[in-house]
Design a protein around this motif. Structure first.
Motif, PDB file in Angstrom:
ATOM      1  N   THR A  98      24.336  26.862 -40.721  1.00  0.00           N
ATOM      2  CA  THR A  98      24.323  27.213 -39.299  1.00  0.00           C
ATOM      3  C   THR A  98      23.997  28.682 -39.041  1.00  0.00           C
ATOM      4  O   THR A  98      23.959  29.111 -37.886  1.00  0.00           O
ATOM      5  CB  THR A  98      25.685  26.894 -38.655  1.00  0.00           C
ATOM      6  OG1 THR A  98      26.724  27.631 -39.341  1.00  0.00           O
ATOM      7  CG2 THR A  98      25.983  25.410 -38.717  1.00  0.00           C
ATOM      8  N   THR A 109      24.037  29.457 -31.295  1.00  0.00           N
ATOM      9  CA  THR A 109      25.406  29.006 -31.061  1.00  0.00           C
ATOM     10  C   THR A 109      25.446  28.034 -29.886  1.00  0.00           C
ATOM     11  O   THR A 109      24.936  28.329 -28.806  1.00  0.00           O
ATOM     12  CB  THR A 109      26.327  30.192 -30.769  1.00  0.00           C
ATOM     13  OG1 THR A 109      26.281  31.098 -31.880  1.00  0.00           O
ATOM     14  CG2 THR A 109      27.763  29.730 -30.564  1.00  0.00           C
ATOM     15  N   THR A 110      26.036  26.871 -30.125  1.00  0.00           N
ATOM     16  CA  THR A 110      26.221  25.879 -29.074  1.00  0.00           C
ATOM     17  C   THR A 110      27.716  25.700 -28.850  1.00  0.00           C
ATOM     18  O   THR A 110      28.542  26.260 -29.576  1.00  0.00           O
ATOM     19  CB  THR A 110      25.586  24.541 -29.462  1.00  0.00           C
ATOM     20  OG1 THR A 110      26.285  24.011 -30.612  1.00  0.00           O
ATOM     21  CG2 THR A 110      24.105  24.709 -29.808  1.00  0.00           C
ATOM     22  N   GLN A 111      28.056  24.900 -27.859  1.00  0.00           N
ATOM     23  CA  GLN A 111      29.474  24.654 -27.598  1.00  0.00           C
ATOM     24  C   GLN A 111      30.136  23.962 -28.777  1.00  0.00           C
ATOM     25  O   GLN A 111      31.276  24.266 -29.129  1.00  0.00           O
ATOM     26  CB  GLN A 111      29.632  23.801 -26.334  1.00  0.00           C
ATOM     27  CG  GLN A 111      31.074  23.632 -25.890  1.00  0.00           C
ATOM     28  CD  GLN A 111      31.213  22.903 -24.562  1.00  0.00           C
ATOM     29  OE1 GLN A 111      30.218  22.508 -23.973  1.00  0.00           O
ATOM     30  NE2 GLN A 111      32.433  22.731 -24.101  1.00  0.00           N
ATOM     31  N   THR A 130      29.222  24.127 -32.071  1.00  0.00           N
ATOM     32  CA  THR A 130      29.403  25.053 -33.186  1.00  0.00           C
ATOM     33  C   THR A 130      30.466  26.101 -32.861  1.00  0.00           C
ATOM     34  O   THR A 130      31.207  26.534 -33.756  1.00  0.00           O
ATOM     35  CB  THR A 130      28.080  25.742 -33.541  1.00  0.00           C
ATOM     36  OG1 THR A 130      27.563  26.419 -32.378  1.00  0.00           O
ATOM     37  CG2 THR A 130      27.065  24.748 -34.049  1.00  0.00           C
ATOM     38  N   ALA A 131      30.562  26.503 -31.597  1.00  0.00           N
ATOM     39  CA  ALA A 131      31.580  27.475 -31.213  1.00  0.00           C
ATOM     40  C   ALA A 131      32.984  26.905 -31.423  1.00  0.00           C
ATOM     41  O   ALA A 131      33.870  27.587 -31.947  1.00  0.00           O
ATOM     42  CB  ALA A 131      31.387  27.887 -29.754  1.00  0.00           C
ATOM     43  N   ASN A 169      33.590  26.559 -35.199  1.00  0.00           N
ATOM     44  CA  ASN A 169      33.887  27.863 -35.791  1.00  0.00           C
ATOM     45  C   ASN A 169      35.319  28.294 -35.500  1.00  0.00           C
ATOM     46  O   ASN A 169      36.007  28.839 -36.372  1.00  0.00           O
ATOM     47  CB  ASN A 169      32.916  28.915 -35.253  1.00  0.00           C
ATOM     48  CG  ASN A 169      31.506  28.712 -35.763  1.00  0.00           C
ATOM     49  OD1 ASN A 169      31.279  28.010 -36.744  1.00  0.00           O
ATOM     50  ND2 ASN A 169      30.547  29.333 -35.102  1.00  0.00           N
ATOM     51  N   ALA A 213      34.053  36.146 -32.398  1.00  0.00           N
ATOM     52  CA  ALA A 213      32.643  35.964 -32.040  1.00  0.00           C
ATOM     53  C   ALA A 213      32.414  35.795 -30.533  1.00  0.00           C
ATOM     54  O   ALA A 213      31.474  36.376 -29.984  1.00  0.00           O
ATOM     55  CB  ALA A 213      32.056  34.784 -32.808  1.00  0.00           C
ATOM     56  N   ASN A 235      25.652  39.349 -33.777  1.00  0.00           N
ATOM     57  CA  ASN A 235      25.682  38.134 -34.583  1.00  0.00           C
ATOM     58  C   ASN A 235      26.375  38.461 -35.906  1.00  0.00           C
ATOM     59  O   ASN A 235      25.855  39.229 -36.715  1.00  0.00           O
ATOM     60  CB  ASN A 235      24.248  37.643 -34.835  1.00  0.00           C
ATOM     61  CG  ASN A 235      24.228  36.276 -35.498  1.00  0.00           C
ATOM     62  OD1 ASN A 235      25.222  35.827 -36.059  1.00  0.00           O
ATOM     63  ND2 ASN A 235      23.099  35.609 -35.427  1.00  0.00           N
ATOM     64  N   ALA A 240      27.245  36.163 -38.190  1.00  0.00           N
ATOM     65  CA  ALA A 240      27.158  34.985 -39.051  1.00  0.00           C
ATOM     66  C   ALA A 240      27.071  35.361 -40.525  1.00  0.00           C
ATOM     67  O   ALA A 240      27.572  34.634 -41.386  1.00  0.00           O
ATOM     68  CB  ALA A 240      25.946  34.135 -38.665  1.00  0.00           C
ATOM     69  N   GLU A 269      16.620  35.811 -33.090  1.00  0.00           N
ATOM     70  CA  GLU A 269      17.409  34.571 -33.141  1.00  0.00           C
ATOM     71  C   GLU A 269      16.551  33.336 -32.935  1.00  0.00           C
ATOM     72  O   GLU A 269      16.849  32.259 -33.437  1.00  0.00           O
ATOM     73  CB  GLU A 269      18.519  34.604 -32.081  1.00  0.00           C
ATOM     74  CG  GLU A 269      19.854  35.041 -32.646  1.00  0.00           C
ATOM     75  CD  GLU A 269      20.987  34.865 -31.658  1.00  0.00           C
ATOM     76  OE1 GLU A 269      21.096  33.764 -31.050  1.00  0.00           O
ATOM     77  OE2 GLU A 269      21.756  35.800 -31.502  1.00  0.00           O
TER      78      GLU A 269
END
Length: 259
Positions: free
Chosen positions: A40, A45-47, A49-50, A53, A96, A102, A104, A162
């Motif tokens: 990833t 970042t999507t909802q 993945t957020a 995480n 984050a 970023n 990551a 990105e």
């Protein structure tokens, strides 16, 4: 609370089958998280993945708190490299949403947890002949693996937009490996002073780790076992006496010998 602390301590440090299964379960969790973080790193970042995480950050934090709680020496625990890496990982996951940068690339540091925990190393040395014979090579390979992907993620954040996505991440990996091996194809280069210094860092540290791996792979196999008399902790797999002081050794084996 005392009973709970004792139960957790036994899970992390005990010798029972349940404790070993728990520690191997932690290894599986570590491996899955590092694969997830690598997969990833180049994705927006999507909802989903957020949330993922955040959940992973909380789980890793629970593991950290448990280790701190049962530790007899908190300062020593904090000084361990995989503990410092986990603190950075937790920070990058939980903070984050509040930061614009970023982070990551920090999450790949989670790979340092793979088999670097003392009690897991002890389990593997006792139960796996293969690990005892190739411990240095396995640890060197993990260190190189973590370095490559932490650096790749950092290069991606530093030098690629990105929106570059997976193709950009592959370019960052390509640049990292080409620089590490000093191949220097020149098709992807750093033009800023910071980028050039990063390239120097990759070459110096990466080559050192690569040489360490090569040496571990091709040097004669040794087993870690501390001699009770002189303290020498590296011996031949089939040694019955310490070559330094002659003390009799009792190295655990599965009955196999080395020709």
């Amino acid at each position: 609370m005392k009973e709970l602390k004792r139960t957790i301590r036994l899970l992390y440090t005990g010798q029972s089958q349940r404790a070993r299964r728990f520690r191997y379960g932690l290894v599986v969790f570590d491996a899955l998280t590092i694969v997830y973080f690598i997969a990833t790193a180049a994705l927006p970042t999507t909802q989903v993945t957020a949330v993922t995480n955040t959940v992973l950050g909380i789980l890793i934090l629970f593991d950290l708190v448990a280790r701190f709680w049962i530790s007899d020496n908190l300062r020593r625990e904090l000084a361990r490299i995989h503990t410092l890496a986990d603190l950075l990982v937790v920070g990058s996951l939980l903070l984050a949403p509040l930061l614009t940068e970023n982070l990551a690339f920090l999450r790949v540091l989670r790979g340092l947890r793979l088999i670097h925990a003392y009690h897991l190393l002890r389990d593997l040395r006792r139960e796996s002949v293969f690990f005892r014979r190739h411990e240095d090579a396995i640890l060197a390979a993990i260190n190189l693996f973590v370095f490559i992907f932490v650096t790749t993620s950092f290069v991606f954040v530093l030098a690629f937009d990105e929106q570059a996505g997976f193709a950009g991440y592959i370019d960052a990996l390509y640049f990292t490996v080409a620089t590490l091996t000093t191949t220097g194809f020149g098709d992807i280069t750093m033009t800023t002073a910071g980028g050039k210094l990063l390239s120097v860092f990759i070459m110096v540290v990466g080559v050192a780790l690569f040489v360490q791996l090569a040496r571990a792979m091709f040097q004669p196999s040794k087993i870690r076992y501390k001699c009770s008399e002189c303290g020498l902790n590296r011996h031949e797999p089939d040694a019955i006496h310490c070559k330094h002081c002659g003390e009799q050794l009792q190295i655990e084996t599965a009955g196999s010998t080395v020709a």
